[in-house]
Design a protein around this motif. Structure first.
Motif, PDB file in Angstrom:
ATOM      1  N   GLN A 176      -6.595  14.311 -21.629  1.00 43.65           N
ATOM      2  CA  GLN A 176      -6.788  14.023 -23.042  1.00 43.65           C
ATOM      3  C   GLN A 176      -8.132  14.551 -23.534  1.00 43.65           C
ATOM      4  N   GLU A 177      -8.143  14.918 -24.800  1.00 38.32           N
ATOM      5  CA  GLU A 177      -9.342  15.402 -25.466  1.00 38.32           C
ATOM      6  C   GLU A 177      -9.581  14.524 -26.684  1.00 38.32           C
ATOM      7  N   ILE A 178     -10.833  14.203 -26.940  1.00 38.92           N
ATOM      8  CA  ILE A 178     -11.189  13.342 -28.063  1.00 38.92           C
ATOM      9  C   ILE A 178     -12.160  14.094 -28.972  1.00 38.92           C
ATOM     10  N   SER A 179     -11.866  14.077 -30.262  1.00 40.08           N
ATOM     11  CA  SER A 179     -12.732  14.734 -31.238  1.00 40.08           C
ATOM     12  C   SER A 179     -12.649  13.946 -32.541  1.00 40.08           C
ATOM     13  N   ALA A 180     -12.955  14.601 -33.644  1.00 39.36           N
ATOM     14  CA  ALA A 180     -12.875  13.959 -34.959  1.00 39.36           C
ATOM     15  C   ALA A 180     -12.328  14.956 -35.965  1.00 39.36           C
ATOM     16  N   VAL A 181     -11.554  14.465 -36.923  1.00 41.04           N
ATOM     17  CA  VAL A 181     -10.999  15.306 -37.979  1.00 41.04           C
ATOM     18  C   VAL A 181     -11.096  14.546 -39.302  1.00 41.04           C
ATOM     19  N   LEU A 182     -10.821  15.249 -40.395  1.00 35.04           N
ATOM     20  CA  LEU A 182     -10.744  14.619 -41.704  1.00 35.04           C
ATOM     21  C   LEU A 182      -9.281  14.373 -42.053  1.00 35.04           C
ATOM     22  N   MET A 233     -11.231  11.126 -45.260  1.00 32.56           N
ATOM     23  CA  MET A 233     -11.930  10.143 -44.432  1.00 32.56           C
ATOM     24  C   MET A 233     -11.940  10.607 -42.974  1.00 32.56           C
ATOM     25  N   PRO A 234     -13.081  10.510 -42.278  1.00 31.91           N
ATOM     26  CA  PRO A 234     -13.132  10.916 -40.868  1.00 31.91           C
ATOM     27  C   PRO A 234     -12.236  10.030 -40.004  1.00 31.91           C
ATOM     28  N   LEU A 235     -11.565  10.645 -39.048  1.00 30.94           N
ATOM     29  CA  LEU A 235     -10.691   9.925 -38.130  1.00 30.94           C
ATOM     30  C   LEU A 235     -11.016  10.308 -36.693  1.00 30.94           C
ATOM     31  N   VAL A 236     -10.840   9.387 -35.785  1.00 29.43           N
ATOM     32  CA  VAL A 236     -10.896   9.705 -34.358  1.00 29.43           C
ATOM     33  C   VAL A 236      -9.610  10.447 -34.007  1.00 29.43           C
ATOM     34  N   ALA A 237      -9.750  11.614 -33.391  1.00 26.29           N
ATOM     35  CA  ALA A 237      -8.582  12.435 -33.048  1.00 26.29           C
ATOM     36  C   ALA A 237      -8.464  12.532 -31.532  1.00 26.29           C
ATOM     37  N   LEU A 238      -7.282  12.259 -31.038  1.00 30.30           N
ATOM     38  CA  LEU A 238      -7.037  12.297 -29.594  1.00 30.30           C
ATOM     39  C   LEU A 238      -5.798  13.139 -29.314  1.00 30.30           C
ATOM     40  N   ARG A 239      -5.915  14.066 -28.403  1.00 30.72           N
ATOM     41  CA  ARG A 239      -4.774  14.859 -27.926  1.00 30.72           C
ATOM     42  C   ARG A 239      -4.572  14.543 -26.453  1.00 30.72           C
ATOM     43  N   ARG A 240      -3.332  14.193 -26.104  1.00 31.09           N
ATOM     44  CA  ARG A 240      -3.065  13.774 -24.731  1.00 31.09           C
ATOM     45  C   ARG A 240      -1.764  14.388 -24.245  1.00 31.09           C
ATOM     46  N   THR A 241      -1.784  14.927 -23.037  1.00 30.97           N
ATOM     47  CA  THR A 241      -0.575  15.400 -22.371  1.00 30.97           C
ATOM     48  C   THR A 241      -0.365  14.554 -21.125  1.00 30.97           C
ATOM     49  N   VAL A 242       0.815  13.948 -21.026  1.00 34.43           N
ATOM     50  CA  VAL A 242       1.146  13.070 -19.894  1.00 34.43           C
ATOM     51  C   VAL A 242       2.022  13.831 -18.914  1.00 34.43           C
ATOM     52  N   TYR A 243       1.724  13.687 -17.623  1.00 35.92           N
ATOM     53  CA  TYR A 243       2.447  14.401 -16.563  1.00 35.92           C
ATOM     54  C   TYR A 243       3.143  13.412 -15.631  1.00 35.92           C
ATOM     55  N   GLY A 244       4.298  13.839 -15.096  1.00 36.54           N
ATOM     56  CA  GLY A 244       5.015  13.043 -14.117  1.00 36.54           C
ATOM     57  C   GLY A 244       4.491  13.287 -12.713  1.00 36.54           C
ATOM     58  N   GLN A 270      -0.509  13.682 -30.318  1.00 44.00           N
ATOM     59  CA  GLN A 270      -1.663  13.827 -31.189  1.00 44.00           C
ATOM     60  C   GLN A 270      -1.805  12.508 -31.935  1.00 44.00           C
ATOM     61  N   ALA A 271      -2.909  11.810 -31.694  1.00 43.35           N
ATOM     62  CA  ALA A 271      -3.122  10.496 -32.287  1.00 43.35           C
ATOM     63  C   ALA A 271      -4.361  10.523 -33.166  1.00 43.35           C
ATOM     64  N   LEU A 272      -4.232   9.986 -34.364  1.00 42.66           N
ATOM     65  CA  LEU A 272      -5.340   9.896 -35.310  1.00 42.66           C
ATOM     66  C   LEU A 272      -5.599   8.425 -35.594  1.00 42.66           C
ATOM     67  N   TYR A 273      -6.845   8.002 -35.427  1.00 41.42           N
ATOM     68  CA  TYR A 273      -7.185   6.591 -35.545  1.00 41.42           C
ATOM     69  C   TYR A 273      -8.234   6.347 -36.627  1.00 41.42           C
ATOM     70  N   ARG A 274      -8.041   5.271 -37.373  1.00 36.19           N
ATOM     71  CA  ARG A 274      -9.063   4.826 -38.317  1.00 36.19           C
ATOM     72  C   ARG A 274     -10.257   4.282 -37.540  1.00 36.19           C
ATOM     73  N   PRO A 275     -11.458   4.833 -37.743  1.00 29.93           N
ATOM     74  CA  PRO A 275     -12.610   4.361 -36.967  1.00 29.93           C
ATOM     75  C   PRO A 275     -13.049   2.949 -37.314  1.00 29.93           C
ATOM     76  N   ASP A 276     -12.609   2.427 -38.470  1.00 28.29           N
ATOM     77  CA  ASP A 276     -12.941   1.047 -38.805  1.00 28.29           C
ATOM     78  C   ASP A 276     -11.979   0.057 -38.169  1.00 28.29           C
ATOM     79  N   ARG A 277     -10.929   0.576 -37.496  1.00 29.09           N
ATOM     80  CA  ARG A 277      -9.940  -0.303 -36.872  1.00 29.09           C
ATOM     81  C   ARG A 277      -9.721   0.032 -35.397  1.00 29.09           C
ATOM     82  N   TYR A 278     -10.447   1.017 -34.880  1.00 30.09           N
ATOM     83  CA  TYR A 278     -10.188   1.464 -33.512  1.00 30.09           C
ATOM     84  C   TYR A 278     -11.504   1.901 -32.875  1.00 30.09           C
ATOM     85  N   THR A 279     -11.796   1.357 -31.701  1.00 26.73           N
ATOM     86  CA  THR A 279     -13.036   1.667 -30.989  1.00 26.73           C
ATOM     87  C   THR A 279     -12.712   2.153 -29.582  1.00 26.73           C
ATOM     88  N   LEU A 280     -13.313   3.248 -29.190  1.00 26.20           N
ATOM     89  CA  LEU A 280     -13.152   3.775 -27.841  1.00 26.20           C
ATOM     90  C   LEU A 280     -14.278   3.239 -26.959  1.00 26.20           C
TER      91      LEU A 280
END
Length: 274
Positions: A183-189, A204-215, A225-235
């Motif tokens: 997974q990679e973590i960055s920020a987007v608008l 509004m800035p969002l926490v951006a996460l890209r994740r590839t899951v393997y078997g 691709q997950a986008l999170y509100r930074p006022d509701r989500y903390t890493l």
């Protein structure tokens, strides 16, 4: 030209003050400087300051008291903040799916973009099952999720299933077992469609996460691709000092996953989810 830029200046000051309130730099009950002092500090007009304060007042973040001034107001939030332990990825994914609500916005079989095709190692003519979901905690949206799964896996569940059951759990019900992820973590608008779904302002800035899951066989099972509100989500990542003397460094340490806690409580080092 100047008149057109005033709303932008007002919004910038509003965001600056809102961030200071959210972080605690401006404490609950603290008196703000007067309009003139704020205008001097930010090199803008008093009209601009008044517009910024009106925005804060509309969100109940300040209270104006006649003859006394303007004071910070931080009402106790009834909405929990999701706390995510980066190192404990799979426990978090399953538990969050069970303890939050979901709104399924779309469910289709598509030809994926090249970036997704490469991540999932799909053949040129192979499609993916694409879904868009919004997750909510206490009725408030906090994440916007775009998931791609190889069609051969996606055919094992329906739209109705995905509206009720976490995606990773559905994948594992098909007989596959998740083993690792990148997974990679960055920020987007936020774009207009994402802003509407998350009930926030465009840009509004969002926490951006890209994740590839393997078997277990090393084959990709899901791209998210997950986008999170930074006022509701903390890493959160718990760390420990490792290595020999003279070469010690910080390394992640896996912690036992537990239910998320409200942000304003003191941090508990061994509690969290990712």
């Amino acid at each position: 030209m100047r008149a057109a830029s005033e709303p932008l200046k007002a919004r910038r000051i509003y965001l600056l003050l809102k961030d200071k309130i959210a972080s605690g730099e401006l404490a609950d009950g603290e008196r703000l400087p007067g309009e003139f002092a704020l205008a001097e500090e930010h090199n803008v007009s008093r009209v601009t300051i008044r517009q910024a304060l009106d925005l804060l007042a509309s969100e109940d973040l300040i209270q104006k008291k006649s003859g006394l001034g303007t004071f910070v107001h931080r009402p106790a939030s009834k909405v929990r903040t999701v706390l995510a332990d980066v190192a404990n990825i799979f426990a978090h994914l399953i538990e969050m799916g069970r303890t939050t609500d979901v709104r399924l916005l779309s469910f289709d079989y598509v030809t994926p973009p090249d970036q997704i095709r490469e991540a999932l190692q799909l053949a040129p003519d192979e499609r993916s099952q694409r879904s868009v979901r919004v997750r909510l905690v206490d009725g408030v949206p906090f994440s916007y999720l775009i998931a791609h799964v190889p069609e051969r896996i996606g055919r094992s569940y329906s739209r109705e299933d995905l509206a009720r059951v976490p995606l990773l759990e559905l994948i594992e019900r098909s007989g596959l077992t998740s083993d690792s992820a990148r997974q990679e973590i960055s920020a987007v608008l936020s774009s207009p469609d994402v802003a509407k779904a998350l009930d926030i302002d465009v840009g509004m800035p969002l926490v951006a996460l890209r994740r590839t899951v393997y078997g277990k066989d090393g084959q990709p099972m899901e791209h998210l691709q997950a986008l999170y509100r930074p006022d509701r989500y903390t890493l959160q990542m718990n760390l420990e000092r490792t290595g020999d003397e003279g070469h010690r460094h910080w390394s992640p340490t896996a912690e036992v996953y537990r239910r998320e806690r409200p942000r304003r409580r003191p941090p508990v080092r061994k509690v969290g989810k990712s």
